[in-house]
Design an enzyme around this catalytic site. Structure first.
Site: not given
Ligand SMILES: *Cc1c(COP(=O)(O)O)cnc(C)c1O
Length: 434
Positions: A148, A242, A270
């Site tokens: 994701y 990511d 995060k």
């Molecule tokens: C949580 C997450 C996102 C999205 O971040 P948001 O702050 O929820 O938009 C993108 N990439 C990864 C790997 C994530 O865990």
């Protein structure tokens, strides 16, 4: 048997919320579709605990989906946020805290020479893809099934197993034309990536969760990340890590430190916001200088780098830099892993506990899991029973089989023992359930 969970207030609030908010929530997983029942509404968090509106107290293994690595309402973080708030919430103009947080991030991530702060992980990923396409003057993106990367159009594509199937949109509203520029391949399958590169000459970038957390915790197989590094370099494509979830989580310097691989560009989020909405992207100077105002790749944000979010990040990262922080945190998760191993030995439960550092998932699946196709073999009904059995015993785990558990530094040895005991009992209960 523990007492049944009292949820009258949560039920009432959920009913009211559903009249006004889509599905009663502001992010789909919160609706508990993965485990059934009514979502728990929380009124407060303190240290390792979450307290719901019915007064139930839980040891929290979700941590707001990753950011709360220090636990809830950490005093150091709150103090700096409080001091900052007194001077105003946002200026829409530069302030000193942005540079301070940038320096802290760069110290942990040597591959990041320049950085741009945004307000969410989604925004960071969208921005970095635009930059990668501009820098390579190519269009196509490779991602992996089950990874994701936020809800941007070109990333809501996970369809098609097998190698190099053309992406089909995962959501109505994503035009096929967009989705067709995204190739979604099985995680941990270098062969599929190699075939994609030999089939298409217009691949701008490979984006990957270097430790996958969004299909449940799935580690990279030895050589997978190195293989991606080699294949992207050979084909003049960029490697995008990511690390929105893994950054400052699996190690101070994220998965790139843990596995010793240097990506071209990195996204963060995060943990770096310490509980406030923050995302970031960064990489080599030569690439980042193509972003406006240094270069032509446009990206902007009204609240980007706002002092309150920066303050929460600064205070959090400072604590993470303390010696042995990650050894201790990983040790907490390892203690629970060992507890699960003993419980499985005793009960013969067909489950597997996968862990990297302080991220983990208990899959209701008898074999270890390398990709999304395998993760889907998990028994989600048993997971749902397990979730509620854990909640009854005062432990809050993600309300979905396909999400990672996050351990926080606020968990004490006593808390961890309680978690292990709850897991043992809940496994028994879940296995009896049908
Ligand atoms: C949580 C997450 C996102 C999205 O971040 P948001 O702050 O929820 O938009 C993108 N990439 C990864 C790997 C994530 O865990």
């Amino acid at each position: 048997m523990p007492k049944p969970l009292k949820t009258d207030q949560s039920k009432k609030l959920f009913q009211a919320a559903q009249k006004h908010l889509v599905g009663g929530v502001n992010s789909p997983v919160r609706a508990f579709k993965g485990v059934g029942g009514t979502p728990l509404f929380f009124s407060r968090g303190k240290g390792p605990y979450l307290i719901d509106v019915d007064g139930n107290r839980y040891l929290d293994l979700v941590g707001s989906w990753g950011p709360l690595i220090l636990g809830h309402a950490d005093t150091t973080v709150l103090n700096l946020v409080r001091r900052t708030i007194r001077k105003g919430l946002t200026f829409g103009a530069p302030s000193p805290l942005e540079t301070q947080l940038a320096v802290q991030v760069k110290k942990a991530f040597p591959s990041v020479e320049k950085i741009r702060f945004v307000s969410s992980g989604t925004e960071a990923v969208l921005s970095v893809l635009r930059l990668a396409r501009a820098a390579t003057q190519k269009k196509r993106i490779i991602k992996f099934n089950g990874c994701y990367h936020g809800h941007g159009d070109s990333l809501l594509v996970a369809a098609g197993s097998g190698a190099a199937t053309l992406g089909l949109p995962d959501s109505p509203g994503v035009p096929e034309e967009f989705a067709s520029l995204t190739l979604s391949l099985p995680y941990n399958d270098l062969g599929a990536v190699e075939s994609a590169f030999s089939k298409y000459s217009d691949i701008a970038a490979v984006i990957v969760e270097p430790v996958a957390g969004n299909m449940g915790l799935v580690p990279p197989k030895p050589g997978f990340l190195k293989g991606l590094r080699d294949l992207t370099a050979k084909n003049q494509a960029l490697l995008l890590f990511d690390e929105v979830m893994t950054g400052f989580r699996v190690a101070f310097g994220g998965a790139q430190e843990l596995y010793g691989i240097k990506p071209d560009l990195t996204t963060l989020g995060k943990v770096i916001g310490g509980g406030m909405p923050v995302g970031a992207y960064g990489g080599r100077q030569e690439l980042m200088s193509q972003v406006a105002p240094e270069g032509p790749v446009y990206q902007a944000g009204t609240l980007s780098g706002n002092p309150v979010a920066m303050a929460a990040g600064i205070a959090t990262l400072k604590k993470l830099a303390e010696p042995s922080f990650y050894e201790k945190l990983g040790g907490s998760a390892a203690f629970v892993e060992e507890g699960v191993r003993r419980a499985v030995q005793k009960t013969g439960a067909p489950v597997v506990f996968q862990r990297v550092g302080s991220m983990a998932t208990l899959f209701f699946c008898p074999h270890s899991i390398e990709n999304y196709e395998q993760a889907k073999n998990s028994d989600r009904k048993k997971y749902a029973a397990f979730f509620w059995a854990m909640a009854q015993r005062g432990v809050y785990i993600p309300p979905s089989q396909f999400e990672a558990w996050f351990f926080s530094a606020a968990l004490t040895q006593e808390n961890l023992k309680k978690i292990v005991k709850a897991i043992g009992e809940s496994l028994n209960e879940a296995l009896e359930a049908n």
